[in-house]
Design a protein around this motif. Structure first.
Motif, PDB file in Angstrom:
ATOM      1  N   THR A  99       0.818  -1.208   0.000  1.00  0.00           N
ATOM      2  CA  THR A  99       0.000   0.000   0.000  1.00  0.00           C
ATOM      3  C   THR A  99       0.853   1.260   0.000  1.00  0.00           C
ATOM      4  O   THR A  99       0.558   2.225  -0.718  1.00  0.00           O
ATOM      5  N   ALA A 100       1.917   1.262   0.800  1.00  0.00           N
ATOM      6  CA  ALA A 100       2.746   2.460   0.930  1.00  0.00           C
ATOM      7  C   ALA A 100       3.625   2.709  -0.285  1.00  0.00           C
ATOM      8  O   ALA A 100       3.834   3.865  -0.666  1.00  0.00           O
ATOM      9  N   SER A 101       4.134   1.658  -0.904  1.00  0.00           N
ATOM     10  CA  SER A 101       5.200   1.829  -1.896  1.00  0.00           C
ATOM     11  C   SER A 101       4.815   1.437  -3.314  1.00  0.00           C
ATOM     12  O   SER A 101       5.687   1.228  -4.155  1.00  0.00           O
ATOM     13  N   SER A 102       3.521   1.343  -3.588  1.00  0.00           N
ATOM     14  CA  SER A 102       3.076   1.133  -4.966  1.00  0.00           C
ATOM     15  C   SER A 102       1.678   1.711  -5.130  1.00  0.00           C
ATOM     16  O   SER A 102       0.997   2.018  -4.145  1.00  0.00           O
ATOM     17  N   ARG A 103       1.264   1.863  -6.377  1.00  0.00           N
ATOM     18  CA  ARG A 103      -0.053   2.381  -6.704  1.00  0.00           C
ATOM     19  C   ARG A 103      -0.887   1.284  -7.363  1.00  0.00           C
ATOM     20  O   ARG A 103      -0.318   0.320  -7.908  1.00  0.00           O
ATOM     21  N   PRO A 104      -2.205   1.398  -7.344  1.00  0.00           N
ATOM     22  CA  PRO A 104      -3.016   0.449  -8.107  1.00  0.00           C
ATOM     23  C   PRO A 104      -2.545   0.395  -9.559  1.00  0.00           C
ATOM     24  O   PRO A 104      -2.294   1.418 -10.181  1.00  0.00           O
ATOM     25  N   GLY A 105      -2.418  -0.814 -10.068  1.00  0.00           N
ATOM     26  CA  GLY A 105      -1.951  -0.997 -11.440  1.00  0.00           C
ATOM     27  C   GLY A 105      -0.456  -1.192 -11.567  1.00  0.00           C
ATOM     28  O   GLY A 105       0.022  -1.649 -12.613  1.00  0.00           O
ATOM     29  N   ASP A 106       0.313  -0.843 -10.535  1.00  0.00           N
ATOM     30  CA  ASP A 106       1.764  -1.015 -10.588  1.00  0.00           C
ATOM     31  C   ASP A 106       2.140  -2.498 -10.546  1.00  0.00           C
ATOM     32  O   ASP A 106       1.383  -3.342 -10.055  1.00  0.00           O
ATOM     33  N   TRP A 107       3.347  -2.774 -11.021  1.00  0.00           N
ATOM     34  CA  TRP A 107       3.875  -4.142 -10.995  1.00  0.00           C
ATOM     35  C   TRP A 107       4.717  -4.356  -9.736  1.00  0.00           C
ATOM     36  O   TRP A 107       5.535  -3.515  -9.367  1.00  0.00           O
ATOM     37  N   VAL A 108       4.498  -5.511  -9.103  1.00  0.00           N
ATOM     38  CA  VAL A 108       5.194  -5.904  -7.876  1.00  0.00           C
ATOM     39  C   VAL A 108       5.916  -7.219  -8.146  1.00  0.00           C
ATOM     40  O   VAL A 108       5.349  -8.130  -8.759  1.00  0.00           O
TER      41      VAL A 108
END
Length: 294
Positions: A238-247
């Motif tokens: 939640t803190a270090s990415s946005r919706p739609g980002d790749w993890v």
């Protein structure tokens, strides 16, 4: 200045066409992925404990009256039966030689505003910290997170080890994504010292996280050794990415990173070479997940 709220990165081609799990050696998989593909990389590598990590699947079977090795509700007797054990070997003669090329690939794969989380314990964390300073640069060190829990070790001849360390590095210290406002708040430890309004709102987490381990009898339990709780990954993602980002998680184990990423509308790539880990992920991750033999 570092970003302190949601941002909108330029659209770019993703590292995969769908959420993907690779079954194979992570170093060869990492080298095949396009650079600057992931906003967030979380890894929970082996801790180099020097032993085989095993978690047995145990079931309770009703026994005849007067028999059984356990007594349950209303005095009923039960036998504990051992099912399939999930395991992996956690021994490395030269841990840094093993982890270094993988962390260098992580640096290459991070987007310019990306963040790396490396989850370790006391055995190797200080050596890996020096290595990450070399790879990323000391100015790219963001945090040392302490995950504290109260379960497990009961040593009598020293202070029992009850925490893990998560090292946090950013690709670019002047431009990285971090959205503290999106993170779940937690109760104040001394609620009487703050106003009712603050008590109701809760406080932002600090760099010390008190969170229980995965309960042996809870809904999250997969039976995979060293499984990490979803609450820890939820806070990180939640803190270090946005919706739609790749993890990315290239020591995926039980697949907690992918499970949480999917719930939070992130896209994921997971890698593990243990067939037992792949089996767990198949039963846990969305049906649309693609599986590739690497």
């Amino acid at each position: 200045m570092p970003e302190t709220g949601p941002t909108h990165a330029p659209a770019c081609a993703g590292p995969a066409s769908a959420n993907t799990v690779y079954h194979g050696d992570n170093l060869s998989v990492l080298s095949s992925l396009p650079e600057q593909s992931f906003t967030l990389i979380y890894v929970d590598p082996p801790f180099n404990t020097g032993r085989k990590q095993t978690r047995a699947q145990r079931t309770m079977v009703r026994a005849a009256e007067g028999e059984g090795d356990r007594t349950g509700f209303q005095g009923r007797a039960y036998n504990t039966e051992l099912g399939t054990a999930r395991s992996y070997h956690d021994t490395f003669d030269d841990y840094l030689s093993f982890i270094e090329p993988r962390l260098r690939e992580a640096h290459r794969l991070l987007t310019e505003d990306g963040t790396l989380y490396v989850h370790l314990d006391y055995r190797e964390v200080h050596y890996v910290k020096v290595l990450l300073d070399e790879i990323f640069g000391r100015d790219c060190f963001l945090n040392e997170l302490i995950w504290a829990y109260d379960y497990g070790a009961r040593a009598k001849n020293r202070w029992p080890a009850k925490h893990d360390t998560i090292l946090v590095y950013v690709k670019n210290p002047k431009h990285y994504h971090f959205d503290s406002s999106a993170v779940d708040r937690e109760p104040y430890m001394a609620p009487g010292l703050v106003t009712p309004e603050k008590r109701a709102l809760g406080k932002l987490p600090t760099d010390v996280w008190w969170h229980t381990i995965v309960s042996p009898t809870g809904k999250e339990k997969t039976g995979y050794p060293t499984q990490k709780p979803e609450g820890i990954l939820r806070r990180i993602i939640t803190a270090s990415s946005r919706p739609g980002d790749w993890v990315l998680d290239f020591f995926a184990g039980s697949g907690t990173t992918g499970a949480v990423a999917a719930k939070l509308d992130r896209q994921f790539v997971l890698v593990d070479q243990n067939p037992e880990a792949i089996d767990v992920m198949r039963s846990r991750l969305p049906e649309s997940t693609a599986y590739t033999k690497a």
